[in-house]
Design a protein around this motif. Structure first.
Motif, PDB file in Angstrom:
ATOM      1  N   LYS A  70      35.354  23.840  40.101  1.00 24.92           N
ATOM      2  CA  LYS A  70      35.019  25.816  40.083  1.00 24.92           C
ATOM      3  C   LYS A  70      36.344  26.112  40.461  1.00 24.92           C
ATOM      4  O   LYS A  70      37.215  25.204  40.680  1.00 24.92           O
ATOM      5  CB  LYS A  70      33.713  26.281  40.480  1.00 24.92           C
ATOM      6  CG  LYS A  70      34.837  26.015  42.549  1.00 24.92           C
ATOM      7  CD  LYS A  70      33.033  26.188  43.666  1.00 24.92           C
ATOM      8  CE  LYS A  70      32.478  28.302  43.355  1.00 24.92           C
ATOM      9  NZ  LYS A  70      31.992  27.894  44.319  1.00 24.92           N
ATOM     10  N   ASN A  71      36.560  27.830  39.885  1.00 28.07           N
ATOM     11  CA  ASN A  71      37.746  28.441  40.895  1.00 28.07           C
ATOM     12  C   ASN A  71      37.344  29.848  41.807  1.00 28.07           C
ATOM     13  O   ASN A  71      36.381  30.323  41.716  1.00 28.07           O
ATOM     14  CB  ASN A  71      38.472  28.756  39.505  1.00 28.07           C
ATOM     15  CG  ASN A  71      39.921  29.484  39.893  1.00 28.07           C
ATOM     16  OD1 ASN A  71      40.431  28.969  41.232  1.00 28.07           O
ATOM     17  ND2 ASN A  71      39.898  29.280  39.382  1.00 28.07           N
ATOM     18  N   THR A  72      38.272  29.690  42.450  1.00 28.85           N
ATOM     19  CA  THR A  72      38.479  31.154  42.980  1.00 28.85           C
ATOM     20  C   THR A  72      39.819  31.505  43.742  1.00 28.85           C
ATOM     21  O   THR A  72      40.293  30.701  42.714  1.00 28.85           O
ATOM     22  CB  THR A  72      37.994  30.774  44.934  1.00 28.85           C
ATOM     23  OG1 THR A  72      37.504  32.377  45.386  1.00 28.85           O
ATOM     24  CG2 THR A  72      38.631  30.115  45.219  1.00 28.85           C
ATOM     25  N   HIS A  73      39.639  33.362  43.591  1.00 25.40           N
ATOM     26  CA  HIS A  73      41.401  33.436  43.521  1.00 25.40           C
ATOM     27  C   HIS A  73      40.965  34.626  44.603  1.00 25.40           C
ATOM     28  O   HIS A  73      39.878  35.681  44.995  1.00 25.40           O
ATOM     29  CB  HIS A  73      41.805  34.175  42.109  1.00 25.40           C
ATOM     30  CG  HIS A  73      40.974  35.146  41.417  1.00 25.40           C
ATOM     31  ND1 HIS A  73      40.822  36.439  41.889  1.00 25.40           N
ATOM     32  CD2 HIS A  73      39.803  34.625  40.600  1.00 25.40           C
ATOM     33  CE1 HIS A  73      39.672  36.772  41.198  1.00 25.40           C
ATOM     34  NE2 HIS A  73      38.981  36.210  40.041  1.00 25.40           N
ATOM     35  N   PRO A  74      41.983  35.662  45.255  1.00 23.51           N
ATOM     36  CA  PRO A  74      42.218  36.673  46.395  1.00 23.51           C
ATOM     37  C   PRO A  74      41.569  37.243  45.514  1.00 23.51           C
ATOM     38  O   PRO A  74      42.032  37.875  44.701  1.00 23.51           O
ATOM     39  CB  PRO A  74      43.837  36.376  46.260  1.00 23.51           C
ATOM     40  CG  PRO A  74      44.139  35.260  46.483  1.00 23.51           C
ATOM     41  CD  PRO A  74      43.129  34.742  44.827  1.00 23.51           C
TER      42      PRO A  74
ATOM     43  N   GLY B 283      48.344  39.108  48.930  1.00 29.16           N
ATOM     44  CA  GLY B 283      48.260  39.948  51.025  1.00 29.16           C
ATOM     45  C   GLY B 283      47.126  39.581  51.717  1.00 29.16           C
ATOM     46  O   GLY B 283      47.068  39.268  53.059  1.00 29.16           O
ATOM     47  N   GLU B 284      45.462  39.181  50.808  1.00 29.15           N
ATOM     48  CA  GLU B 284      44.006  38.674  50.999  1.00 29.15           C
ATOM     49  C   GLU B 284      44.162  37.207  51.029  1.00 29.15           C
ATOM     50  O   GLU B 284      44.687  36.875  49.691  1.00 29.15           O
ATOM     51  CB  GLU B 284      43.179  39.726  50.854  1.00 29.15           C
ATOM     52  CG  GLU B 284      43.242  40.964  51.484  1.00 29.15           C
ATOM     53  CD  GLU B 284      42.438  42.086  51.243  1.00 29.15           C
ATOM     54  OE1 GLU B 284      41.529  40.938  50.793  1.00 29.15           O
ATOM     55  OE2 GLU B 284      41.608  43.093  51.239  1.00 29.15           O
ATOM     56  N   LEU B 285      43.437  36.178  51.048  1.00 25.73           N
ATOM     57  CA  LEU B 285      43.191  34.872  51.519  1.00 25.73           C
ATOM     58  C   LEU B 285      41.888  35.213  50.861  1.00 25.73           C
ATOM     59  O   LEU B 285      41.076  35.980  51.037  1.00 25.73           O
ATOM     60  CB  LEU B 285      43.590  34.250  52.407  1.00 25.73           C
ATOM     61  CG  LEU B 285      44.481  34.120  53.064  1.00 25.73           C
ATOM     62  CD1 LEU B 285      44.172  33.325  54.451  1.00 25.73           C
ATOM     63  CD2 LEU B 285      46.222  33.458  52.460  1.00 25.73           C
TER      64      LEU B 285
ATOM     65  N   LEU C 256      49.516  28.405  41.965  1.00 27.20           N
ATOM     66  CA  LEU C 256      49.725  30.761  41.550  1.00 27.20           C
ATOM     67  C   LEU C 256      50.167  30.476  42.964  1.00 27.20           C
ATOM     68  O   LEU C 256      48.390  30.411  43.193  1.00 27.20           O
ATOM     69  CB  LEU C 256      49.066  30.197  40.199  1.00 27.20           C
ATOM     70  CG  LEU C 256      49.157  29.298  38.987  1.00 27.20           C
ATOM     71  CD1 LEU C 256      48.631  29.430  37.841  1.00 27.20           C
ATOM     72  CD2 LEU C 256      51.503  29.575  38.408  1.00 27.20           C
ATOM     73  N   PRO C 257      50.058  32.196  43.426  1.00 27.44           N
ATOM     74  CA  PRO C 257      50.025  33.116  43.791  1.00 27.44           C
ATOM     75  C   PRO C 257      48.671  33.540  44.028  1.00 27.44           C
ATOM     76  O   PRO C 257      47.848  33.876  44.263  1.00 27.44           O
ATOM     77  CB  PRO C 257      50.785  34.160  43.934  1.00 27.44           C
ATOM     78  CG  PRO C 257      51.870  33.235  43.405  1.00 27.44           C
ATOM     79  CD  PRO C 257      51.819  32.019  42.242  1.00 27.44           C
ATOM     80  N   SER C 258      48.287  33.513  42.042  1.00 32.51           N
ATOM     81  CA  SER C 258      46.888  34.302  41.360  1.00 32.51           C
ATOM     82  C   SER C 258      45.617  33.375  41.910  1.00 32.51           C
ATOM     83  O   SER C 258      44.405  33.790  42.054  1.00 32.51           O
ATOM     84  CB  SER C 258      46.927  34.270  40.219  1.00 32.51           C
ATOM     85  OG  SER C 258      46.781  33.120  39.343  1.00 32.51           O
ATOM     86  N   THR C 259      45.895  32.074  42.810  1.00 38.81           N
ATOM     87  CA  THR C 259      44.934  30.664  42.841  1.00 38.81           C
ATOM     88  C   THR C 259      45.295  30.266  43.737  1.00 38.81           C
ATOM     89  O   THR C 259      45.410  28.268  43.358  1.00 38.81           O
ATOM     90  CB  THR C 259      43.908  30.085  41.103  1.00 38.81           C
ATOM     91  OG1 THR C 259      45.348  29.587  40.854  1.00 38.81           O
ATOM     92  CG2 THR C 259      43.292  30.715  40.177  1.00 38.81           C
ATOM     93  N   PRO C 260      45.640  30.007  45.115  1.00 36.65           N
ATOM     94  CA  PRO C 260      46.237  28.596  45.894  1.00 36.65           C
ATOM     95  C   PRO C 260      45.189  27.442  46.341  1.00 36.65           C
ATOM     96  O   PRO C 260      45.881  26.744  46.206  1.00 36.65           O
ATOM     97  CB  PRO C 260      46.731  29.537  47.038  1.00 36.65           C
ATOM     98  CG  PRO C 260      45.891  31.373  46.836  1.00 36.65           C
ATOM     99  CD  PRO C 260      45.287  31.447  45.421  1.00 36.65           C
TER     100      PRO C 260
ATOM    101  N   GLY D 110      43.402  39.321  41.618  1.00 40.26           N
ATOM    102  CA  GLY D 110      41.941  40.232  41.750  1.00 40.26           C
ATOM    103  C   GLY D 110      42.672  41.521  40.903  1.00 40.26           C
ATOM    104  O   GLY D 110      42.341  42.455  39.870  1.00 40.26           O
ATOM    105  N   GLY D 111      42.688  40.999  39.198  1.00 39.56           N
ATOM    106  CA  GLY D 111      42.602  41.522  38.001  1.00 39.56           C
ATOM    107  C   GLY D 111      43.746  42.637  37.757  1.00 39.56           C
ATOM    108  O   GLY D 111      44.349  43.414  36.981  1.00 39.56           O
TER     109      GLY D 111
END
Length: 269
Positions: A100-104, A108-110, A158-162, A267-268
């Motif tokens: 699965k994946n998740t992203h901020p 600045g938000e984890l 990647l900052p989009s999916t740490p 976050g888009g």
């Protein structure tokens, strides 16, 4: 009959392939690519109706298919399932594809801690646990192939999916180490590092998606790499070459490039 109890009762086939995450884009395409009258497929997926759909497509191609929808992150359930499989028909090829994946939500938000834990459980801990349960039987038999699904995001976070990046870097390192450890026992290990493959998970990821492939094309390349017992199967070439450079360039340069190319979007945004 429960989907978890749908095991094969036919004469053993020449090849047994276990695929977790078989209801996903890559997993489903791999199941169909392996489906043949000479193959027993063991398919796992949490979405029972979607799993049955994939299974029926594989049966139409002549494959014998067994299904399971256990919770792979449940240590006891996983151990019981794999112990049963090892006793009844130990798989020749095991593709630990579930993930699965998740992203901020914004810069600045984890990611929420619960999401982080869930992702690490299925992307990293589960494949390692599967190896722990299956390798002893494979070693006793003297053959087997373990396949771990990493990602090109495993070359550089990647900052989009740490958290996703961390899990894929971790399973990449584990698979590479395991290959050398198990080779003398006749067990092959292949690490797969896909780029963007069309799927709901891919569509939900923020940022650009260059060189996106359909899952059928990805499955064809993966199957070919597994057949050759390649240490690493990474694609597509242009994106693989670029992300590989992110791993070898000075970190400051790599991070500047990531931002320049738009891979820091979250976050888009």
């Amino acid at each position: 009959m429960s989907v978890d109890a749908t095991y094969s009762t036919k004469t053993p086939h020449t090849r047994c392939v276990l695929i977790t995450g078989a209801t996903g884009a890559i997993g489903g395409a791999l199941a169909k690519a392996y489906a043949s009258p000479q193959t027993h497929l063991i398919l796992h997926g949490r979405n029972v109706s979607a799993l049955e759909h994939v299974a029926n497509a594989c049966r139409e191609k002549g494959a014998d298919v067994s299904l399971s929808s256990i919770d792979l992150t449940d240590d006891e359930a996983l151990a019981q399932w794999l112990t049963t499989l090892s006793a009844e028909q130990l798989p020749d090829i095991v593709i630990a594809n579930a993930g699965k994946n998740t992203h901020p939500d914004q810069l600045g938000e984890l990611e929420p801690w619960a999401d982080v834990q869930d992702l690490l459980d299925i992307n990293l801990i589960t494949p390692i646990a599967m190896a722990q349960h299956l390798v002893p039987a494979m070693r006793a038999r003297g053959s087997g192939q373990l396949v771990f699904i990493s990602s090109l995001a495993g070359w550089h976070g990647l900052p989009s999916t740490p958290t996703y990046s961390a899990s894929k870097a971790g399973i990449k390192a584990y698979g590479e180490a395991l290959r050398g450890l198990l080779a003398p026992c006749g067990i092959g290990v292949t690490v797969v590092m896909p780029g963007y493959v069309t799927s709901p998970m891919c569509n939900a990821m923020p940022g650009p998606k260059p060189f996106e492939w359909p899952p059928e094309r990805a499955a064809k390349v993966i199957v070919r790499g597994i057949r050759a017992n390649r240490a690493r199967v990474s694609f597509p070439f242009p994106l693989n070459f670029g992300t590989w450079w992110l791993a070898v360039l000075p970190a400051g340069v790599s991070q500047w490039l990531i931002k320049r190319l738009g891979f820091d979007h979250v976050g888009g945004r």
